[in-house]
Design a protein around this motif. Structure first.
Motif, PDB file in Angstrom:
ATOM      1  N   PHE A 160      37.100  46.725 125.727  1.00 53.36           N
ATOM      2  CA  PHE A 160      36.420  48.016 125.821  1.00 53.36           C
ATOM      3  C   PHE A 160      36.278  48.333 127.311  1.00 53.36           C
ATOM      4  CE2 PHE A 160      33.874  49.234 121.806  1.00 53.36           C
ATOM      5  CZ  PHE A 160      34.803  48.654 120.955  1.00 53.36           C
TER       6      PHE A 160
ATOM      7  N   PRO B 195      32.360  52.155 117.224  1.00 52.80           N
ATOM      8  CA  PRO B 195      33.566  51.319 117.265  1.00 52.80           C
ATOM      9  C   PRO B 195      33.263  49.844 117.531  1.00 52.80           C
ATOM     10  CG  PRO B 195      33.932  53.364 118.442  1.00 52.80           C
ATOM     11  CD  PRO B 195      32.473  53.295 118.154  1.00 52.80           C
TER      12      PRO B 195
ATOM     13  N   PHE C  44      40.144  50.020 124.142  1.00 54.08           N
ATOM     14  CA  PHE C  44      39.409  51.189 123.667  1.00 54.08           C
ATOM     15  C   PHE C  44      38.500  51.721 124.774  1.00 54.08           C
ATOM     16  CE2 PHE C  44      35.356  52.800 121.860  1.00 54.08           C
ATOM     17  CZ  PHE C  44      35.851  54.002 121.385  1.00 54.08           C
TER      18      PHE C  44
ATOM     19  N   ALA D 154      43.226  53.419 122.717  1.00 53.49           N
ATOM     20  CA  ALA D 154      42.390  54.379 121.986  1.00 53.49           C
ATOM     21  C   ALA D 154      41.314  54.975 122.887  1.00 53.49           C
ATOM     22  CB  ALA D 154      41.746  53.691 120.782  1.00 53.49           C
TER      23      ALA D 154
ATOM     24  N   SER E  25      34.115  59.111 116.730  1.00 50.37           N
ATOM     25  CA  SER E  25      34.226  57.699 117.126  1.00 50.37           C
ATOM     26  C   SER E  25      34.546  56.789 115.933  1.00 50.37           C
ATOM     27  CB  SER E  25      32.957  57.220 117.844  1.00 50.37           C
ATOM     28  OG  SER E  25      31.814  57.447 117.061  1.00 50.37           O
TER      29      SER E  25
ATOM     30  N   ALA F  62      37.855  54.363 115.479  1.00 52.40           N
ATOM     31  CA  ALA F  62      37.729  52.932 115.153  1.00 52.40           C
ATOM     32  C   ALA F  62      38.555  52.575 113.926  1.00 52.40           C
ATOM     33  CB  ALA F  62      36.266  52.574 114.933  1.00 52.40           C
TER      34      ALA F  62
ATOM     35  N   LEU G 276      42.183  52.539 114.878  1.00 50.73           N
ATOM     36  CA  LEU G 276      42.455  51.358 115.705  1.00 50.73           C
ATOM     37  C   LEU G 276      42.583  50.111 114.817  1.00 50.73           C
ATOM     38  CD1 LEU G 276      42.837  50.082 118.457  1.00 50.73           C
ATOM     39  CD2 LEU G 276      40.360  50.092 118.766  1.00 50.73           C
TER      40      LEU G 276
END
Length: 225
Positions: A5, A30, A98, A130, A213, A217, A220
């Motif tokens: 992240f 996420p 992400f 993402a 969001s 997620a 992803l």
């Protein structure tokens, strides 16, 4: 699955004297969606250390089940207070990256050389990349291996010009996400303002706004399974 992240380190909202940072819901949903599926999540920022939270995203009217969970989660809060340094991150160690939004990325991640190189390497390895809301700003200068802009010809979305106008920051932000994606040659589309909307084009996943969001997620997770 190991997921990186990337959060902003930027906490000033232009010259307004107000604070910004990352948007809690765009991180929290996420984060828990992936964590609950067994993901090993590492959090990094350009400067390392504490990632700034946008105060507006921490207010009662922005609260969700996931933000409530985050506010009670000492382990997650500790990770946010002690993020890794982006320059120390190696895409070879992760399966996907992400980027949560908030206005901060417009100022730092859009031009951060480490972030640009990181996305380019993930993309070159065909791993999922993402982004949600303002986070597609981080794609501004990202290129493919052949030197073309990554978003050129790709189906993309991101925070709309009308959503930016609704929050009164059109003249504060350094650029508008929708305009940038269009000028970079992306095939930009959107849903109604504040409605959930996300697009997957190959390994690139983008979501329009905070409400998107969860969709990002999900896409992803699909890409990783």
């Amino acid at each position: 699955m190991k997921i990186l992240f990337v959060l902003t380190s930027h906490d000033k909202l232009g010259d307004t004297g107000k604070k910004t940072g990352f948007w809690v819901e765009e991180f929290a949903n996420p984060y828990y969606s992936l964590l609950d599926k067994g993901a090993d999540i590492t959090i990094a920022t350009p400067k390392g250390g504490a990632a700034p939270i946008d105060p507006s995203s921490d207010s009662p009217d922005a609260a969700t089940e996931d933000t409530d969970r985050f506010n009670k989660d000492e382990e997650a809060k500790n990770k946010i207070a002690n993020t890794k340094k982006l320059s120390d991150m190696n895409p070879d160690d992760f399966d996907a990256v992400f980027y949560p939004g908030g206005h901060g990325p417009l100022w730092d991640l859009a031009s951060d050389v480490n972030s640009i190189a990181l996305i380019e390497k993930f993309n070159g390895q065909k791993k999922p990349v993402a982004f949600v809301c303002h986070a597609p700003a981080a794609l501004k200068s990202v290129k493919n291996n052949d030197g073309s802009l990554l978003v050129k010809g790709k189906n993309v979305t991101g925070f709309t010009n009308t959503e930016e106008a609704a929050v009164g920051l059109t003249d504060v932000v350094p650029f508008l996400v929708e305009d940038m994606l269009n000028s970079n040659g992306g095939t930009y589309s959107k849903a109604d303002d504040w409605a959930p909307y996300a697009i997957k084009d190959g390994n690139l996943i983008t979501g329009q706004n905070p409400a998107s969001s969860e969709l990002v997620a999900e896409k992803l997770l699909e890409s990783l399974s």
